[in-house]
Design an enzyme around this catalytic site. Structure first.
Site, PDB file in Angstrom:
ATOM      1  N   ARG A 277       3.044  -5.551  -9.047  1.00  0.00           N
ATOM      2  CA  ARG A 277       2.616  -4.253  -8.747  1.00  0.00           C
ATOM      3  C   ARG A 277       3.858  -2.980  -9.149  1.00  0.00           C
ATOM      4  O   ARG A 277       3.731  -2.120  -9.850  1.00  0.00           O
ATOM      5  CB  ARG A 277       2.058  -3.982  -7.669  1.00  0.00           C
ATOM      6  CG  ARG A 277       0.774  -4.634  -7.437  1.00  0.00           C
ATOM      7  CD  ARG A 277       0.161  -4.856  -5.965  1.00  0.00           C
ATOM      8  NE  ARG A 277       0.017  -3.528  -5.445  1.00  0.00           N
ATOM      9  CZ  ARG A 277      -0.134  -3.277  -4.119  1.00  0.00           C
ATOM     10  NH1 ARG A 277      -0.022  -4.201  -3.432  1.00  0.00           N
ATOM     11  NH2 ARG A 277      -0.265  -2.168  -3.769  1.00  0.00           N
TER      12      ARG A 277
ATOM     13  N   ASP B  68      -1.345  -9.635  -1.343  1.00  0.00           N
ATOM     14  CA  ASP B  68      -1.466  -8.441  -0.437  1.00  0.00           C
ATOM     15  C   ASP B  68      -2.854  -8.180  -0.358  1.00  0.00           C
ATOM     16  O   ASP B  68      -3.727  -8.575  -1.049  1.00  0.00           O
ATOM     17  CB  ASP B  68      -0.477  -7.312  -1.151  1.00  0.00           C
ATOM     18  CG  ASP B  68       0.821  -7.648  -1.305  1.00  0.00           C
ATOM     19  OD1 ASP B  68       1.327  -8.108  -0.407  1.00  0.00           O
ATOM     20  OD2 ASP B  68       1.349  -7.415  -2.445  1.00  0.00           O
TER      21      ASP B  68
ATOM     22  N   ARG C 172       1.754 -15.210  -0.506  1.00  0.00           N
ATOM     23  CA  ARG C 172       0.973 -14.254   0.109  1.00  0.00           C
ATOM     24  C   ARG C 172       0.591 -13.271  -0.473  1.00  0.00           C
ATOM     25  O   ARG C 172       1.187 -12.148  -0.872  1.00  0.00           O
ATOM     26  CB  ARG C 172       1.839 -13.777   1.386  1.00  0.00           C
ATOM     27  CG  ARG C 172       2.623 -14.984   2.088  1.00  0.00           C
ATOM     28  CD  ARG C 172       3.011 -14.407   3.562  1.00  0.00           C
ATOM     29  NE  ARG C 172       4.149 -13.518   3.166  1.00  0.00           N
ATOM     30  CZ  ARG C 172       5.340 -13.360   3.157  1.00  0.00           C
ATOM     31  NH1 ARG C 172       5.898 -14.640   3.157  1.00  0.00           N
ATOM     32  NH2 ARG C 172       6.212 -12.595   2.847  1.00  0.00           N
TER      33      ARG C 172
END
Length: 251
Positions: free
Chosen positions: A204, A53, A51
């Site tokens: 990240r 973001d 998934r």
């Protein structure tokens, strides 16, 4: 009998609320559902390899979907691209064995994070890089990158996964990183990481911590300590989504 199809996708994530279907929001997965229904009359949820973001891009995301429609793969690819917004392209459609699953069958993924280092960022690049023209000790970031290679518990670099929380599941935050490196490519400082899987916001969060090393606020030894602490609050802030790309998925 349903066909099991593997879709390879490229997309500009800037205008989407991520991959996963969310009520009232425009997502990659939701857009695919609508287009597949329009073309085949079937309501099926394509399963992504992961998934991404909101704001994250993909060069080769993979999704699997089961449909009854007999449309040949080349024609289906063409029809999907005719119906999808220009920010999403289906680069390939393949027939796969019944047991293929985009996420469960994946063996490795590669992500790339791009930082634009010059004073003025060209407007046509702005949504695909994190613009950071300020001083960074790039050599220290490069030296620290391999420290996350190997099997580790990455709890310090994992955001709380809302799906796991909803299902009351205990998190398994152990992942294996096969390679991790920073390289200068012209005006950009690029982080490339390949692993057997990644946690929510993990890349990240790693980038955010490497940036603190570049700024001199943390050292390579601090990175080792943060990894061992298994505490999200010990690591740095999450880097912006705009610089992140899912580059490839291996099976």
């Amino acid at each position: 009998m349903a066909r099991n199809l593997k879709l390879t996708l490229a997309y500009d994530g800037h205008d989407f609320a991520g991959w996963q279907v969310q009520p009232g929001l425009v997502t990659i997965q939701g857009t695919l559902v609508s287009v597949i229904e329009h073309l085949t009359g079937e309501i099926e949820l394509p399963q992504g390899s992961g998934r991404t973001d909101a704001g994250v891009h993909a060069l080769a995301q993979v999704a699997s979907v089961r449909i009854q429609s007999p449309i040949p793969t080349a024609n289906l690819r063409r029809a999907l691209n005719d119906s999808l917004p220009e920010s999403i392209r289906v680069t390939n459609v393949e027939e796969m064995p019944p047991d293929f699953h985009a996420r469960k069958s994946a063996r490795a993924k590669t992500y790339e994070y791009r930082i634009y280092r010059e004073e003025i960022c060209p407007p046509f690049l702005a949504r695909y890089v994190y613009h950071h023209p300020y001083p960074l000790k790039e050599a220290q970031m490069m030296e620290a990158a391999p420290l996350v290679v190997g099997e580790h518990d990455f709890t310090s670099f994992a955001a709380v996964d809302p799906e796991r929380r909803k299902e009351n599941r205990e998190p398994d935050n152990v992942r294996t990183i096969f390679s991790s490196e920073w390289k200068r490519q012209g005006a950009e400082l690029v982080y490339t990481v390949r692993g057997n899987g990644f946690l929510h916001h993990m890349v990240r969060n790693l980038v955010g911590t490497f940036l603190m090393i570049g700024k001199g606020s943390l050292t390579a030894q601090d990175l080792k300590r943060i990894l061992e602490l298994r505490d999200r609050s010990a690591a740095a802030a999450t880097a912006p989504a705009c610089g992140l790309f899912l580059v490839s998925v291996e099976y």
